[in-house]
Design a protein around this motif. Structure first.
Motif, PDB file in Angstrom:
ATOM      1  N   PRO A  15      -1.636   3.956   5.630  1.00  0.00           N
ATOM      2  CA  PRO A  15      -1.290   2.670   5.032  1.00  0.00           C
ATOM      3  C   PRO A  15       0.040   2.614   4.002  1.00  0.00           C
ATOM      4  CG  PRO A  15      -3.555   3.214   4.225  1.00  0.00           C
ATOM      5  CD  PRO A  15      -2.792   4.377   5.180  1.00  0.00           C
ATOM      6  N   SER A  16       1.088   1.936   4.480  1.00  0.00           N
ATOM      7  CA  SER A  16       2.346   2.052   3.658  1.00  0.00           C
ATOM      8  C   SER A  16       2.360   1.106   2.702  1.00  0.00           C
ATOM      9  CB  SER A  16       3.435   1.971   4.757  1.00  0.00           C
ATOM     10  OG  SER A  16       3.485   0.378   5.002  1.00  0.00           O
ATOM     11  N   LYS A  17       2.937   1.550   1.546  1.00  0.00           N
ATOM     12  CA  LYS A  17       2.945   0.544   0.353  1.00  0.00           C
ATOM     13  C   LYS A  17       4.458   0.237   0.175  1.00  0.00           C
ATOM     14  CE  LYS A  17       2.395   2.829  -3.810  1.00  0.00           C
ATOM     15  NZ  LYS A  17       1.688   3.669  -4.498  1.00  0.00           N
ATOM     16  N   GLN A  18       4.717  -1.219  -0.175  1.00  0.00           N
ATOM     17  CA  GLN A  18       5.979  -1.487  -0.246  1.00  0.00           C
ATOM     18  C   GLN A  18       6.015  -2.628  -1.194  1.00  0.00           C
ATOM     19  OE1 GLN A  18       6.177  -3.641   4.003  1.00  0.00           O
ATOM     20  NE2 GLN A  18       8.152  -3.972   3.053  1.00  0.00           N
ATOM     21  N   GLU A  19       7.078  -2.352  -2.113  1.00  0.00           N
ATOM     22  CA  GLU A  19       7.228  -3.582  -3.072  1.00  0.00           C
ATOM     23  C   GLU A  19       8.148  -4.712  -2.471  1.00  0.00           C
ATOM     24  OE1 GLU A  19       9.120  -2.215  -6.970  1.00  0.00           O
ATOM     25  OE2 GLU A  19       8.303  -3.852  -8.086  1.00  0.00           O
ATOM     26  N   ILE A  20       7.298  -5.769  -2.637  1.00  0.00           N
ATOM     27  CA  ILE A  20       8.063  -6.980  -1.729  1.00  0.00           C
ATOM     28  C   ILE A  20       8.748  -7.894  -2.632  1.00  0.00           C
ATOM     29  CG2 ILE A  20       6.329  -6.954   0.285  1.00  0.00           C
ATOM     30  CD1 ILE A  20       4.389  -8.861  -0.910  1.00  0.00           C
ATOM     31  N   ALA A  21       8.511  -7.790  -3.754  1.00  0.00           N
ATOM     32  CA  ALA A  21       8.942  -8.598  -5.079  1.00  0.00           C
ATOM     33  C   ALA A  21       8.724  -7.609  -6.178  1.00  0.00           C
ATOM     34  CB  ALA A  21       8.488 -10.014  -5.312  1.00  0.00           C
ATOM     35  N   LYS A  22       9.452  -7.972  -7.230  1.00  0.00           N
ATOM     36  CA  LYS A  22       8.910  -7.446  -8.428  1.00  0.00           C
ATOM     37  C   LYS A  22       7.702  -7.247  -8.919  1.00  0.00           C
ATOM     38  CE  LYS A  22      10.652  -5.858 -12.817  1.00  0.00           C
ATOM     39  NZ  LYS A  22       9.601  -4.950 -13.091  1.00  0.00           N
ATOM     40  N   ALA A  24       4.964  -6.831  -6.968  1.00  0.00           N
ATOM     41  CA  ALA A  24       4.223  -7.312  -5.909  1.00  0.00           C
ATOM     42  C   ALA A  24       4.181  -6.240  -5.034  1.00  0.00           C
ATOM     43  CB  ALA A  24       4.491  -8.680  -5.525  1.00  0.00           C
ATOM     44  N   TYR A  25       3.054  -5.890  -4.487  1.00  0.00           N
ATOM     45  CA  TYR A  25       3.075  -4.580  -3.559  1.00  0.00           C
ATOM     46  C   TYR A  25       1.972  -4.993  -2.562  1.00  0.00           C
ATOM     47  CZ  TYR A  25       4.710  -1.800  -7.353  1.00  0.00           C
ATOM     48  OH  TYR A  25       5.745  -1.448  -8.668  1.00  0.00           O
ATOM     49  N   LEU A  26       2.622  -4.740  -1.124  1.00  0.00           N
ATOM     50  CA  LEU A  26       2.055  -4.924  -0.102  1.00  0.00           C
ATOM     51  C   LEU A  26       1.343  -3.539   0.595  1.00  0.00           C
ATOM     52  CD1 LEU A  26       1.060  -6.136   2.667  1.00  0.00           C
ATOM     53  CD2 LEU A  26       3.423  -6.141   3.415  1.00  0.00           C
ATOM     54  N   ILE A  27       0.229  -3.198   0.670  1.00  0.00           N
ATOM     55  CA  ILE A  27      -0.344  -2.208   1.318  1.00  0.00           C
ATOM     56  C   ILE A  27      -0.759  -2.481   2.755  1.00  0.00           C
ATOM     57  CG2 ILE A  27      -1.745  -0.025   0.929  1.00  0.00           C
ATOM     58  CD1 ILE A  27      -2.288  -1.165  -1.979  1.00  0.00           C
ATOM     59  N   ASN A  28       0.044  -2.205   3.793  1.00  0.00           N
ATOM     60  CA  ASN A  28      -0.517  -2.534   5.332  1.00  0.00           C
ATOM     61  C   ASN A  28      -1.718  -1.894   5.605  1.00  0.00           C
ATOM     62  OD1 ASN A  28       2.946  -2.623   5.635  1.00  0.00           O
ATOM     63  ND2 ASN A  28       1.729  -4.540   6.521  1.00  0.00           N
ATOM     64  N   GLY A  29      -2.545  -2.707   6.030  1.00  0.00           N
ATOM     65  CA  GLY A  29      -3.735  -1.879   6.452  1.00  0.00           C
ATOM     66  C   GLY A  29      -4.584  -1.297   5.525  1.00  0.00           C
ATOM     67  N   PHE A  30      -4.616  -1.547   4.262  1.00  0.00           N
ATOM     68  CA  PHE A  30      -5.550  -0.854   3.376  1.00  0.00           C
ATOM     69  C   PHE A  30      -6.902  -1.153   3.569  1.00  0.00           C
ATOM     70  CE2 PHE A  30      -7.084   0.057  -1.019  1.00  0.00           C
ATOM     71  CZ  PHE A  30      -6.855   1.389  -1.315  1.00  0.00           C
ATOM     72  N   ALA A  31      -7.256  -2.425   4.036  1.00  0.00           N
ATOM     73  CA  ALA A  31      -8.678  -2.684   4.167  1.00  0.00           C
ATOM     74  C   ALA A  31      -9.278  -2.434   5.414  1.00  0.00           C
ATOM     75  CB  ALA A  31      -8.984  -4.354   4.110  1.00  0.00           C
ATOM     76  N   LEU A  32      -8.452  -1.636   6.510  1.00  0.00           N
ATOM     77  CA  LEU A  32      -8.845  -1.434   7.871  1.00  0.00           C
ATOM     78  C   LEU A  32     -10.126  -0.537   8.009  1.00  0.00           C
ATOM     79  CD1 LEU A  32      -5.727  -1.297   9.693  1.00  0.00           C
ATOM     80  CD2 LEU A  32      -7.422  -3.195   9.697  1.00  0.00           C
ATOM     81  N   GLY A 178      -6.130  -6.830   7.728  1.00  0.00           N
ATOM     82  CA  GLY A 178      -6.188  -5.495   6.764  1.00  0.00           C
ATOM     83  C   GLY A 178      -5.148  -5.330   6.005  1.00  0.00           C
ATOM     84  N   ASP A 179      -4.323  -6.281   5.698  1.00  0.00           N
ATOM     85  CA  ASP A 179      -3.181  -6.060   4.510  1.00  0.00           C
ATOM     86  C   ASP A 179      -3.915  -6.417   3.358  1.00  0.00           C
ATOM     87  OD1 ASP A 179      -1.415  -5.277   6.349  1.00  0.00           O
ATOM     88  OD2 ASP A 179      -0.235  -7.384   6.263  1.00  0.00           O
ATOM     89  N   VAL A 180      -3.575  -5.834   2.336  1.00  0.00           N
ATOM     90  CA  VAL A 180      -3.593  -5.987   0.941  1.00  0.00           C
ATOM     91  C   VAL A 180      -2.584  -6.078   0.041  1.00  0.00           C
ATOM     92  CG1 VAL A 180      -5.006  -5.101  -1.106  1.00  0.00           C
ATOM     93  CG2 VAL A 180      -6.055  -4.734   1.389  1.00  0.00           C
ATOM     94  N   VAL A 181      -2.449  -6.880  -0.683  1.00  0.00           N
ATOM     95  CA  VAL A 181      -1.402  -7.162  -1.649  1.00  0.00           C
ATOM     96  C   VAL A 181      -1.671  -7.348  -3.226  1.00  0.00           C
ATOM     97  CG1 VAL A 181       0.601  -8.519  -2.178  1.00  0.00           C
ATOM     98  CG2 VAL A 181      -0.278  -8.878   0.197  1.00  0.00           C
ATOM     99  N   VAL A 182      -1.235  -6.794  -4.102  1.00  0.00           N
ATOM    100  CA  VAL A 182      -1.455  -6.433  -5.523  1.00  0.00           C
ATOM    101  C   VAL A 182      -0.425  -7.280  -6.031  1.00  0.00           C
ATOM    102  CG1 VAL A 182      -1.851  -5.353  -7.581  1.00  0.00           C
ATOM    103  CG2 VAL A 182      -2.663  -4.456  -5.172  1.00  0.00           C
TER     104      VAL A 182
END
Ligand code: MD3
Ligand code: FE
Length: 218
Positions: A15-22, A24-32, A178-182
Motif C-alpha cells: 500500500p502506498s501512502k500519499q498526501e493528496i491535500a494538506k 489528507a492521505y490516500l492509502i492505495n489498497g489498504f483495505a484489500l 480497496g482505497d482508504v483515505v484519512v
C-alpha cells in the motif's frame, strides 16, 4: 542485520501512502487484505438495516442508498441532517460496528498519525450507475479534531475535493477498490463530492460502488 531487497513487483503491491491535500492521505489498497471479511460483515449489516434512499430537508431523494452501523448513524429527512442512535426504519438500534470495520479504520488513522481514532459511526453509501453526491461539508459531528476515514469498495468513482469555501475549485481524484483515505486537520472541513458514477462492474460488488465513512460523531 541486512536489508531485504524488494523486487519492483513486490513494491508495487505494498500500500502506498500519499498526501493528496494538506492533512489528507490516500492509502492505495489498504483495505484489500480484509475485503472478504469486510464484505461479509457488510452483508449482515444490510440484512438488519437495509440500504435506503433518504430524503433531504429540501425534499429531494438522494441517489445514493445509505445505512449505518455503530452507536450512532447519520440520517436525513424533512426535519434535517443528524445522527441517531436508532434506525428510523426499524426503530431498533443501528447494528453494532463489526470488529473488521473498527480495526481497519483505527489502523488507517494510525498510519497517518491519528493514534486515538475510535469511530462511533460508520455511514455506508451504495452507488449504482448515475448516483452522485454534490459538494458538501461533513459538519454534523461534535469533534472536528478527529479525522474521517473513508473506504472505497467496488467500481471506481471520481471524487472531488474542494476548499473551505463552496466556490473553491475542486480537484478530481479516482478512488478505486480497496482505497482508504484519512481526512484530518485542515482537510476535515473541506467541501467534497462524488461525480455521477459511470457504468462498470467489479468482481467484489457487481455494478455497485460501496463507500464506508468512519466518524467520531458523538
Ligand atoms: C473530505 N461520502 O458520506 S468519502 C459522505 O464516496 C461522503 O461516498 C463520499 O462524502 C463517498 O459524507 C466521499 C470521502 C470523504 C468523506 C468525508 C470527508 C471525504 C471527505 C470529509 C472532509 C473532507
Ligand atoms: Fe461527506
Amino acid at each position: 542485520m541486512f536489508q531485504m531487497d524488494l523486487l519492483p513487483e513486490q513494491l508495487g503491491d505494498l500500500p502506498s501512502k500519499q498526501e493528496i491535500a494538506k492533512d489528507a492521505y490516500l492509502i492505495n489498497g489498504f483495505a484489500l487484505p480484509n475485503q472478504a471479511t469486510l464484505l461479509a460483515d457488510l452483508q449482515h449489516i444490510i440484512s438488519v438495516a437495509p440500504l435506503r434512499h433518504m430524503e433531504t430537508p429540501g425534499g429531494f431523494i438522494m441517489s445514493v442508498a445509505m445505512t449505518n452501523c455503530g452507536t450512532l448513524g447519520w440520517v436525513t429527512d424533512r426535519q434535517g441532517y443528524r445522527y441517531t442512535t436508532h434506525d428510523p426504519l426499524s426503530g431498533q438500534p443501528w447494528p453494532a460496528m463489526p470488529n473488521s470495520f473498527m480495526q481497519l479504520a483505527h489502523h488507517a488513522a494510525i498510519e497517518t498519525g491519528f493514534n486515538d481514532f475510535v469511530p462511533d459511526a460508520c455511514l455506508i453509501n451504495q452507488y449504482k450507475v448515475g448516483a452522485r453526491m454534490t459538494l458538501h461539508q461533513d459538519k454534523n459531528e461534535l469533534d472536528f479534531s478527529q479525522p474521517i476515514v473513508s473506504v472505497s469498495l467496488g467500481i471506481p468513482a471520481v471524487f472531488q475535493l474542494g476548499g473551505l469555501s463552496r466556490s473553491d475549485k475542486p480537484i478530481k481524484l479516482a478512488l478505486t477498490h480497496g482505497d482508504v483515505v484519512v481526512w484530518g486537520g485542515e482537510s476535515r472541513l473541506k467541501f467534497h463530492g462524488v461525480m455521477p458514477l459511470k457504468a462498470n462492474c467489479h468482481p467484489a460488488t457487481g455494478d455497485y460502488r460501496i463507500n464506508l465513512t468512519f466518524r467520531k460523531a458523538g
